[in-house]
Design a protein around this motif. Structure first.
Motif, mmCIF file in Angstrom:
data_model
loop_
_atom_site.group_PDB
_atom_site.id
_atom_site.type_symbol
_atom_site.label_atom_id
_atom_site.label_comp_id
_atom_site.label_asym_id
_atom_site.label_seq_id
_atom_site.Cartn_x
_atom_site.Cartn_y
_atom_site.Cartn_z
ATOM 1 N N UNK A 1 8.210 6.928 -9.960
ATOM 2 C CA UNK A 1 9.054 5.882 -9.655
ATOM 3 C C UNK A 1 10.146 5.798 -10.651
ATOM 4 N N UNK A 2 10.130 6.205 -11.837
ATOM 5 C CA UNK A 2 11.459 6.182 -12.580
ATOM 6 C C UNK A 2 12.753 7.177 -12.181
ATOM 7 N N UNK A 3 12.268 8.053 -11.360
ATOM 8 C CA UNK A 3 13.212 9.280 -11.106
ATOM 9 C C UNK A 3 13.431 9.533 -9.632
ATOM 10 N N UNK A 4 12.319 9.278 -8.834
ATOM 11 C CA UNK A 4 12.751 9.807 -7.466
ATOM 12 C C UNK A 4 13.784 8.789 -6.774
ATOM 13 N N UNK A 5 14.624 9.456 -5.773
ATOM 14 C CA UNK A 5 15.651 8.638 -5.157
ATOM 15 C C UNK A 5 17.069 8.820 -6.006
ATOM 16 N N UNK A 6 16.826 9.452 -7.241
ATOM 17 C CA UNK A 6 18.058 9.439 -8.034
ATOM 18 C C UNK A 6 18.335 10.767 -8.341
ATOM 19 N N UNK A 7 19.611 11.157 -7.789
ATOM 20 C CA UNK A 7 19.987 12.543 -7.553
ATOM 21 C C UNK A 7 20.287 13.195 -9.099
ATOM 22 N N UNK A 8 20.795 12.451 -9.821
ATOM 23 C CA UNK A 8 21.076 13.230 -11.245
ATOM 24 C C UNK A 8 20.819 12.321 -12.297
ATOM 25 N N UNK A 9 19.936 12.379 -12.914
ATOM 26 C CA UNK A 9 19.633 11.724 -14.352
ATOM 27 C C UNK A 9 19.595 12.456 -15.464
ATOM 28 N N UNK A 10 20.246 13.726 -15.274
ATOM 29 C CA UNK A 10 20.870 14.632 -16.171
ATOM 30 C C UNK A 10 19.462 15.410 -16.860
ATOM 31 N N UNK A 11 19.701 15.189 -18.388
ATOM 32 C CA UNK A 11 18.602 15.701 -18.950
ATOM 33 C C UNK A 11 17.602 14.610 -19.403
ATOM 34 N N UNK A 12 16.205 14.771 -19.676
ATOM 35 C CA UNK A 12 15.405 13.856 -19.999
ATOM 36 C C UNK A 12 14.298 14.003 -20.821
ATOM 37 N N UNK A 13 13.924 13.060 -21.704
ATOM 38 C CA UNK A 13 12.624 13.239 -22.710
ATOM 39 C C UNK A 13 11.703 12.076 -22.520
ATOM 40 N N UNK A 14 10.514 12.461 -22.458
ATOM 41 C CA UNK A 14 9.401 11.460 -22.328
ATOM 42 C C UNK A 14 8.567 11.609 -23.618
ATOM 43 N N UNK A 15 8.112 10.597 -24.039
ATOM 44 C CA UNK A 15 6.934 10.780 -25.183
ATOM 45 C C UNK A 15 6.229 9.566 -25.093
ATOM 46 N N UNK A 16 4.798 9.630 -25.235
ATOM 47 C CA UNK A 16 3.934 8.888 -25.107
ATOM 48 C C UNK A 16 2.291 9.396 -25.476
ATOM 49 N N UNK A 17 1.535 8.273 -25.135
ATOM 50 C CA UNK A 17 -0.187 8.327 -25.446
ATOM 51 C C UNK A 17 -0.397 8.500 -23.963
ATOM 52 N N UNK A 18 -1.627 9.371 -24.000
ATOM 53 C CA UNK A 18 -2.438 9.175 -22.583
ATOM 54 C C UNK A 18 -3.108 8.119 -22.589
ATOM 55 N N UNK A 19 -3.583 7.723 -21.460
ATOM 56 C CA UNK A 19 -4.435 6.478 -21.099
ATOM 57 C C UNK A 19 -5.534 6.466 -21.860
#
Length: 239
Positions: free
Chosen positions: A11-29
């Motif tokens: 939902x944070x990415x789709x439909x956006x043709x160019x978000x460039x480079x990206x990093x995600x950090x977090x904890x599993x559910x």
């Protein structure tokens, strides 16, 4: 607007043709694993001529076809590496800047104080960085963005975000808002995204939602906070 809303990564990415480079950090559910993801996209032939390789625990960007490399200065680097209980991920050679600072008794922040945004006028691409610090059966993480204060690249604005780990919660920072000319720089705080327990679920959701023409490579790692055991997924469009 719900400032505590947590999106699924697609939902944070789709439909956006160019978000460039990206990093995600977090904890599993389930609270058992630390997750980190790094992806690259590209519009030029030089940028698209890349793959991820993992060597001795270090993730590198490398040319897919070395004969076609035009300028390696901003596209070839160590993207992810470890120092003691820290896992570093960045979109450039500041990975090594942070690594060396930690070895010499410095910090994430002090290392990035010596760096600036990329010198690729007129975009002045931000340098984005993250570091997970593992403790006693848990972890915390920091994210940073270094970006130009104006369209002239006259000076550097520095932002650092520090997070405790919370089950199911991750943060997503990327270089650009969307495509453009020049490309608009990421704004605001890292986005809140959901981190599922299944690494394949997360990897597939992220990779499939990135623009088909511009996506290049994706790396996802899940680390068990109790045992330290890791599993990862690596996808290269050039394969």
């Amino acid at each position: 607007m719900d400032i505590y809303n947590i999106k699924k990564i697609n939902e944070a990415v789709e439909g956006n043709s160019y978000v460039g480079r990206g990093i995600v950090c977090g904890k599993t559910a389930n609270g058992k694993k630390a997750a980190v993801a790094y992806f690259i996209m590209g519009r030029s032939a030089n940028s698209r001529n890349r793959v991820f390789t993992l060597k001795d625990g270090v993730l590198y960007t490398e040319p897919f076809d070395a004969s076609k490399v035009e300028d390696p200065s901003l596209i070839i680097y160590a993207a992810l590496r470890k120092h003691e209980n820290c896992l570093i991920a960045t979109n450039g050679d500041q990975t090594d800047t942070i690594f060396q600072a930690l070895k010499n008794g410095g910090s994430f922040e002090s290392a990035l104080d010596t760096r600036c945004f990329e010198p690729d006028e007129p975009n002045f691409t931000p340098r984005i960085s993250a570091m997970i610090t593992f403790g006693e059966n848990d972890f915390s993480y920091k994210m940073s963005i270094l970006k130009s204060v104006d369209e002239k690249g006259s000076d550097c604005a520095r932002f650092t975000f520090s997070y405790p780990s919370k089950p199911g919660l991750g943060h997503f920072i990327h270089t650009y808002v969307c495509d453009g000319n020049p490309i608009p720089t990421f704004q605001g705080e890292p986005e809140r995204v959901f981190i599922p327990d299944d690494i394949d679920e997360f990897t597939n959701a992220l990779w499939s939602s990135l623009d088909e023409d511009n996506k290049i490579s994706l790396f996802v790692s899940y680390t068990d906070v109790e045992t330290g055991s890791e599993e990862y997924r690596l996808i290269n469009k050039n394969n």
